[in-house]
Motif scaffolding. Structure first.
Motif, mmCIF file in Angstrom:
data_model
loop_
_atom_site.group_PDB
_atom_site.id
_atom_site.type_symbol
_atom_site.label_atom_id
_atom_site.label_comp_id
_atom_site.label_asym_id
_atom_site.label_seq_id
_atom_site.Cartn_x
_atom_site.Cartn_y
_atom_site.Cartn_z
ATOM 1 N N LEU A 183 0.824 -1.221 0.000
ATOM 2 C CA LEU A 183 0.000 0.000 0.000
ATOM 3 C C LEU A 183 0.855 1.267 0.000
ATOM 4 C CD1 LEU A 183 -2.877 -0.917 2.512
ATOM 5 C CD2 LEU A 183 -2.775 -1.252 0.050
ATOM 6 N N THR B 146 -11.312 -4.585 2.711
ATOM 7 C CA THR B 146 -9.968 -4.098 3.005
ATOM 8 C C THR B 146 -8.938 -4.837 2.160
ATOM 9 O OG1 THR B 146 -10.666 -3.689 5.295
ATOM 10 C CG2 THR B 146 -8.294 -3.621 4.856
ATOM 11 N N THR C 162 -8.039 -3.122 -1.300
ATOM 12 C CA THR C 162 -7.497 -1.765 -1.348
ATOM 13 C C THR C 162 -6.072 -1.781 -1.907
ATOM 14 O OG1 THR C 162 -6.736 -1.958 0.949
ATOM 15 C CG2 THR C 162 -8.887 -0.957 0.586
ATOM 16 N N ASN C 163 -5.705 -0.671 -2.554
ATOM 17 C CA ASN C 163 -4.382 -0.581 -3.187
ATOM 18 C C ASN C 163 -3.571 0.618 -2.723
ATOM 19 O OD1 ASN C 163 -4.459 -2.876 -5.099
ATOM 20 N ND2 ASN C 163 -6.212 -1.765 -5.951
ATOM 21 N N ASN C 164 -4.146 1.446 -1.852
ATOM 22 C CA ASN C 164 -3.414 2.628 -1.405
ATOM 23 C C ASN C 164 -3.873 3.030 0.001
ATOM 24 O OD1 ASN C 164 -5.881 4.204 -1.733
ATOM 25 N ND2 ASN C 164 -5.408 4.235 -3.933
ATOM 26 N N GLY D 132 -7.690 4.236 0.369
ATOM 27 C CA GLY D 132 -8.656 3.145 0.361
ATOM 28 C C GLY D 132 -8.685 2.389 1.671
ATOM 29 N N LEU E 148 -10.346 4.536 4.462
ATOM 30 C CA LEU E 148 -11.810 4.560 4.417
ATOM 31 C C LEU E 148 -12.414 3.275 4.969
ATOM 32 C CD1 LEU E 148 -12.386 6.266 0.938
ATOM 33 C CD2 LEU E 148 -12.828 7.247 3.191
ATOM 34 N N THR E 149 -11.839 2.139 4.584
ATOM 35 C CA THR E 149 -12.394 0.870 5.091
ATOM 36 C C THR E 149 -12.209 0.760 6.600
ATOM 37 O OG1 THR E 149 -10.321 -0.298 4.579
ATOM 38 C CG2 THR E 149 -12.077 -0.379 2.928
#
Length: 490
Positions: A84, A137, A140-142, A145, A148-149
């Motif tokens: 990430l 979760t 997500t890649n960053n 993201g 937020l999760t």
């Protein structure tokens, strides 16, 4: 000019009047509606067996609640930060942001739960949503993201723990509550042990499967398991005594209500609720005890912040990620045994303060050992001593329920607020363990010693206050020739 009686004096007087009426009647008359004293005892055992069987699902839910909350720490050992592109304090921010949503939702959630009276629907639905968010979760890649999760995960997870404590307090007497709270809270300790074992298996065996990193599979599998258990919980969890009729006979429902009425000398609903839902909010926020307990618990939570970094602290012993995660399990198994034993003894003796202070004191010894040496054996022993301090945390939660017994709307808000406010300690604790303070983390442990000691001092002051109130109750009873009534558990 004489001042008007306080809420506690009113509660005390109601309890005395109730107990005087009870004392005036023979025992067989009191239990006549249940077929006599012996028949009531048999019925009560049957009720508790049914209740304990259904409440046991809460332990499984709490294990999954904690696993979904803390799996980022295990994922960190297998590329979570690198994939990430996390930099600086971004990982710590991912841990702390969860508690922002967690804090915001606890009070509204418990007020809503008290209003609808259907925990069997509300809590599992929240569980399904947080399981789904935990699963997401993994895609997500960053940093944004993941942020937020984690925020929304805390937002939804907030419903469970204060809701579970409130549900227990609606069914069990004060003398029974400590053990049940302990068994529930041991779920969090067990989750630290089994969560590490599960994470070790997934992270070691799922790397590259279907083209996904092992840490992503960790979120996929654990999130899916949460949703599966949530569906089962809909059919298992009980509602409140006033709304649970499908699995209890009318006689058992009446006994459940009467048990709580006798426990504090006043009924849980009709005799204490008089101002609507917001009345409980006002009562809780104008009671200094609620604020005092919230501050004490916040200080304690900071000292327990090592929990979120347990794999990191275990890694300071120099083993590979798989061994590191396996080494995390035994301290939490030990902590579970200590917590269960301490809570059982606390209930039996009806004493709270020393059962909180002693585990916390041993926790301080663990912190001091960790500061003093880098010896592997000594540092591993220190992890055991730190972990067992959770026994004090569990008994503290029981003390909260005992100290704010009625009305239920106030108890619902108080439990939620104290637990929510204490999460400020988790937010602060997320930044107590920066990498630059490793490998010894001496500064981190010093902070934990300070906050742990402050909690012990605040609990002692609270104990002295409750003892003084009990002496006032006793003096008033003696002056007016009344039998013994309500007493705080200290």
């Amino acid at each position: 000019m004489t001042s008007s009686p306080s809420l506690y004096e009113k509660e005390h007087d109601i309890g005395i009047e109730h107990r005087r009426d009870v004392e005036a009647d023979p025992e067989h008359t009191i239990d006549e509606e249940f077929g006599g004293h012996e028949a009531r005892k048999k019925l009560e055992k049957k009720l508790l067996r049914k209740l304990d069987a259904r409440m046991s699902i809460l332990i499984v839910i709490y294990i999954l609640n904690y696993i979904d909350r803390n799996n980022a720490s295990a994922a960190r050992l297998r590329g979570f930060e690198a994939d990430l592109n996390l930099k600086g304090q971004e990982f710590n921010t991912l841990l702390s942001i969860l508690y922002v949503g967690y804090i915001l939702m606890q009070i509204p959630s418990n007020m809503f739960l008290n209003y609808i009276g259907k925990p069997s629907i509300y809590l599992p639905c929240c569980m399904i949503v947080w399981g789904m968010i935990s699963t997401l979760t993994g895609i997500t890649n960053n940093f944004v993201g993941a942020l937020l999760t984690r925020f929304f995960l805390g937002f939804v997870e907030a419903a469970f723990f204060p809701g579970a404590l409130f549900l227990l307090s609606k069914w069990y007497k004060r003398s029974e509550l400590g053990m049940r709270t302990a068994i529930l809270s041991c779920g969090s300790l067990i989750s630290n042990a089994f969560g590490s074992l599960i994470a070790s298996g997934i992270l070691n065996g799922m790397e590259g499967k279907l083209g996904h990193a092992a840490w992503r599979w960790l979120f996929y599998i654990e999130g899916a398991l949460t949703m599966f258990v949530a569906i089962l919980a809909i059919f298992i969890l009980p509602d409140f005594p006033s709304t649970s009729h499908t699995w209890l006979s009318p006689e058992e429902v009446r006994l459940a209500e009467k048990r709580l009425e006798e426990d504090v000398g006043v009924g849980d609903e009709s005799e204490t609720e008089s101002g609507g839902q917001l009345h409980g909010l006002v009562l809780a926020f104008t009671d200094w005890k609620v604020w005092w307990l919230a501050l004490a618990l916040t200080s304690l939570v900071v000292s327990l912040s090592f929990n979120a970094f347990f794999p990191t602290l275990s890694a300071t012993m120099g083993y590979n990620p798989t061994i590191t995660l396996l080494l995390c399990a035994p301290p939490w198994v030990f902590a579970t045994i200590v917590a269960f034993s301490m809570c059982r003894h606390s209930d039996k003796t009806r004493e709270r303060f020393w059962h909180i202070a002693i585990p916390l004191a041993f926790g301080i010894v663990g912190f001091i050992i960790a500061i003093s040496t880098m010896n592997l054996a000594a540092r591993y022993v220190s992890l055991f001593l730190m972990a067992q301090s959770y026994a004090g945390f569990i008994i503290f939660l029981t003390w909260v329920s005992n100290s704010i017994p009625r009305p239920p709307s106030k108890r619902a808000v108080a439990l939620a607020f104290i637990n929510a406010f204490s999460q400020l300690g988790n937010i602060a604790g997320s930044y107590v363990w920066p990498k630059k303070w490793g490998l010894s983390y001496a500064h981190s442990y010093a902070i934990c010693i300070s906050t742990n000691g402050l909690c012990i001092i605040m609990c002692y002051i609270f104990k002295k206050h409750l003892e003084r109130k009990n002496r006032e109750f006793e003096k008033k009873e003696q002056e007016e020739g009344r039998p013994a009534g309500f007493r705080y558990i200290t």
